[in-house]
Design a protein around this motif. Sequence first.
Motif, PDB file in Angstrom:
ATOM      1  N   TYR A 166       0.712  -1.230  -0.044  1.00 40.37           N
ATOM      2  CA  TYR A 166      -0.171  -0.068  -0.035  1.00 40.37           C
ATOM      3  C   TYR A 166       0.963   1.218  -0.034  1.00 40.37           C
ATOM      4  N   LEU A 167       1.743   1.305   0.977  1.00 36.88           N
ATOM      5  CA  LEU A 167       2.672   2.482   0.965  1.00 36.88           C
ATOM      6  C   LEU A 167       3.529   2.443  -0.232  1.00 36.88           C
ATOM      7  N   LEU A 168       3.904   1.638  -0.825  1.00 37.88           N
ATOM      8  CA  LEU A 168       4.578   1.712  -2.258  1.00 37.88           C
ATOM      9  C   LEU A 168       3.724   2.447  -3.491  1.00 37.88           C
ATOM     10  N   GLY A 169       2.430   1.901  -3.410  1.00 36.39           N
ATOM     11  CA  GLY A 169       1.548   2.782  -4.422  1.00 36.39           C
ATOM     12  C   GLY A 169       1.381   4.250  -3.846  1.00 36.39           C
ATOM     13  N   GLY A 200       2.747   7.326  -6.619  1.00 39.37           N
ATOM     14  CA  GLY A 200       1.870   8.360  -6.860  1.00 39.37           C
ATOM     15  C   GLY A 200       2.028   9.755  -6.299  1.00 39.37           C
ATOM     16  N   ASP A 201       2.253   9.969  -4.977  1.00 38.59           N
ATOM     17  CA  ASP A 201       2.166  11.283  -4.556  1.00 38.59           C
ATOM     18  C   ASP A 201       3.664  11.438  -3.527  1.00 38.59           C
ATOM     19  N   GLY A 202       4.331  10.476  -3.422  1.00 33.85           N
ATOM     20  CA  GLY A 202       5.567  10.233  -2.637  1.00 33.85           C
ATOM     21  C   GLY A 202       6.831  10.805  -3.223  1.00 33.85           C
ATOM     22  N   HIS A 203       7.793  11.287  -2.538  1.00 32.57           N
ATOM     23  CA  HIS A 203       9.219  11.628  -2.739  1.00 32.57           C
ATOM     24  C   HIS A 203      10.228  11.434  -1.575  1.00 32.57           C
ATOM     25  N   ILE A 204      11.400  11.145  -1.788  1.00 34.43           N
ATOM     26  CA  ILE A 204      12.326  11.087  -0.692  1.00 34.43           C
ATOM     27  C   ILE A 204      13.203  12.097  -0.819  1.00 34.43           C
ATOM     28  N   GLN A 225      -0.685   5.312   9.275  1.00 32.63           N
ATOM     29  CA  GLN A 225      -0.486   3.910   9.924  1.00 32.63           C
ATOM     30  C   GLN A 225       0.278   2.999   8.998  1.00 32.63           C
ATOM     31  N   ALA A 226       0.342   3.222   7.728  1.00 32.73           N
ATOM     32  CA  ALA A 226       1.384   2.258   7.023  1.00 32.73           C
ATOM     33  C   ALA A 226       2.537   2.757   7.147  1.00 32.73           C
ATOM     34  N   MET A 227       2.957   3.840   7.136  1.00 36.87           N
ATOM     35  CA  MET A 227       4.283   4.270   7.646  1.00 36.87           C
ATOM     36  C   MET A 227       4.766   3.532   8.638  1.00 36.87           C
ATOM     37  N   ARG A 228       3.855   3.802   9.938  1.00 39.81           N
ATOM     38  CA  ARG A 228       4.223   3.354  11.291  1.00 39.81           C
ATOM     39  C   ARG A 228       4.473   1.669  11.181  1.00 39.81           C
ATOM     40  N   THR A 229       3.706   1.038  10.252  1.00 38.46           N
ATOM     41  CA  THR A 229       3.627  -0.254  10.342  1.00 38.46           C
ATOM     42  C   THR A 229       5.029  -0.754   9.514  1.00 38.46           C
ATOM     43  N   VAL A 230       5.215  -0.232   8.445  1.00 39.23           N
ATOM     44  CA  VAL A 230       6.397  -0.397   7.694  1.00 39.23           C
ATOM     45  C   VAL A 230       7.897  -0.242   8.419  1.00 39.23           C
ATOM     46  N   PHE A 231       7.679   1.138   9.144  1.00 34.37           N
ATOM     47  CA  PHE A 231       9.079   1.367   9.660  1.00 34.37           C
ATOM     48  C   PHE A 231       8.459   1.808  11.233  1.00 34.37           C
ATOM     49  N   PRO A 232       8.395   0.525  12.072  1.00 33.22           N
ATOM     50  CA  PRO A 232       7.885   0.686  13.648  1.00 33.22           C
ATOM     51  C   PRO A 232       8.786   1.492  14.294  1.00 33.22           C
ATOM     52  N   ASP A 233       9.964   1.581  14.099  1.00 34.80           N
ATOM     53  CA  ASP A 233      10.968   2.012  15.209  1.00 34.80           C
ATOM     54  C   ASP A 233      11.482   3.474  14.680  1.00 34.80           C
ATOM     55  N   ASN A 234      10.934   4.022  13.688  1.00 34.36           N
ATOM     56  CA  ASN A 234      11.394   5.298  13.105  1.00 34.36           C
ATOM     57  C   ASN A 234      10.347   6.302  13.473  1.00 34.36           C
ATOM     58  N   LEU A 259      -1.535  -2.705  -3.546  1.00 38.21           N
ATOM     59  CA  LEU A 259      -0.744  -1.644  -4.432  1.00 38.21           C
ATOM     60  C   LEU A 259      -1.884  -1.011  -5.294  1.00 38.21           C
ATOM     61  N   VAL A 260      -2.892  -1.632  -5.844  1.00 33.65           N
ATOM     62  CA  VAL A 260      -3.822  -1.027  -6.387  1.00 33.65           C
ATOM     63  C   VAL A 260      -4.631   0.086  -5.433  1.00 33.65           C
ATOM     64  N   ARG A 261      -4.835  -0.320  -4.382  1.00 33.96           N
ATOM     65  CA  ARG A 261      -5.510   0.684  -3.463  1.00 33.96           C
ATOM     66  C   ARG A 261      -4.709   2.120  -3.212  1.00 33.96           C
ATOM     67  N   GLY A 262      -3.355   1.834  -2.993  1.00 35.04           N
ATOM     68  CA  GLY A 262      -2.328   2.791  -2.821  1.00 35.04           C
ATOM     69  C   GLY A 262      -1.874   3.732  -3.966  1.00 35.04           C
ATOM     70  N   LEU A 263      -2.324   3.106  -5.034  1.00 36.33           N
ATOM     71  CA  LEU A 263      -2.168   3.905  -6.429  1.00 36.33           C
ATOM     72  C   LEU A 263      -3.436   4.799  -6.471  1.00 36.33           C
ATOM     73  N   ILE A 264      -4.649   4.092  -6.389  1.00 35.80           N
ATOM     74  CA  ILE A 264      -5.925   4.993  -6.383  1.00 35.80           C
ATOM     75  C   ILE A 264      -5.944   5.913  -5.266  1.00 35.80           C
ATOM     76  N   HIS A 265      -5.623   5.725  -4.093  1.00 40.38           N
ATOM     77  CA  HIS A 265      -5.679   6.775  -3.058  1.00 40.38           C
ATOM     78  C   HIS A 265      -4.442   7.959  -3.480  1.00 40.38           C
ATOM     79  N   SER A 266      -3.553   7.611  -4.130  1.00 42.49           N
ATOM     80  CA  SER A 266      -2.526   8.781  -4.294  1.00 42.49           C
ATOM     81  C   SER A 266      -3.184   9.450  -5.605  1.00 42.49           C
ATOM     82  N   ASP A 267      -3.132   8.750  -6.834  1.00 43.34           N
ATOM     83  CA  ASP A 267      -3.416   9.381  -8.145  1.00 43.34           C
ATOM     84  C   ASP A 267      -4.449   9.097  -8.754  1.00 43.34           C
ATOM     85  N   GLY A 268      -5.692   8.471  -8.004  1.00 48.89           N
ATOM     86  CA  GLY A 268      -6.809   7.946  -8.540  1.00 48.89           C
ATOM     87  C   GLY A 268      -7.930   8.665  -7.837  1.00 48.89           C
ATOM     88  N   CYS A 269      -9.203   8.140  -8.237  1.00 49.38           N
ATOM     89  CA  CYS A 269     -10.466   8.643  -7.809  1.00 49.38           C
ATOM     90  C   CYS A 269     -11.559   7.777  -8.181  1.00 49.38           C
TER      91      CYS A 269
END
Length: 262
Positions: A73-76, A80-84, A112-121, A175-185
């Motif tokens: 989900y976070l990858l999607g 779509g709307d993320g950058h490092i 929540q996805a960020m906290r789950t993928v990076f629980p100690d950050n 992944l589809v959900r993450g892509l729709i939530h970022s660049d979809g509707c």
Amino acid sequence: MNSHATEVRQRALTLLRSGARNAEVARTLNVPLGTISYWLHMDRAKRGECPGRHDPQCPRCDGRDLDEAAYSYLLGLYLGDGHIVQYSRHRVPSLMITCGDTWPGLKDDCEQAMRTVFPDNSVCRVAKVGCQNIKVYSNHLRCMFPQHGPGKKHERTIALEPWQQEIVGTRPWELVRGLIHSDGCRITNWTTRLVAGERKRYEYPRYMFTNKSDDIRRLYTDTLDKLGVAWTHCTRHGNAYNISVARKASVALMDTHVGPKH
């Protein structure tokens, strides 16, 4: 340090050791907050109470367990709307995903996805006009998102690593959900048609995904193909930026696994 300053410092340390907060001690003694923080740090270091270096483990580098659903989900969202980015004054890079204020549920899901993928950050929200930037800080962001690189995503190649392909293969809907939530509707379209000689308005739901990157659109449509979701290209100014899902059965699948933003 003169005797007065020594006395003030000792009073500050007494208050801090009793549990008073830095800001409270600064106000009470009329001492800059930075000075209070420095005194506390030096006192803890002298007594051997400073914590060790914060060095969270990485699923890629250290083999730490990874929640694959949250990652997909976070990858999607990232594609779509993320950058490092790593600012010169920051020691650690951050992953930033911009979420509009219209979608408070999206902001919660992203955090929540960020906290789950990076629980100690460290994860935080930075308010902007009309949106919030949801951010996580980690030295391993480039390990977890190897698609990072110079320039805009649609101007460079975006290809998943084999280990990412495996995750997406087992967690495609996330992944589809993450892509729709970022660049979809999910929208309601309408048209007219003749019914018993009378023209009537007909409405139907449709999912739209818009992204300039050919690679990201292809990743989206390849995943839809594997899920049995029918899609079509919708051109904009002659360019195939938009992917439409409008067939009733396919929209029903999307509703079950993705749903509208909230």
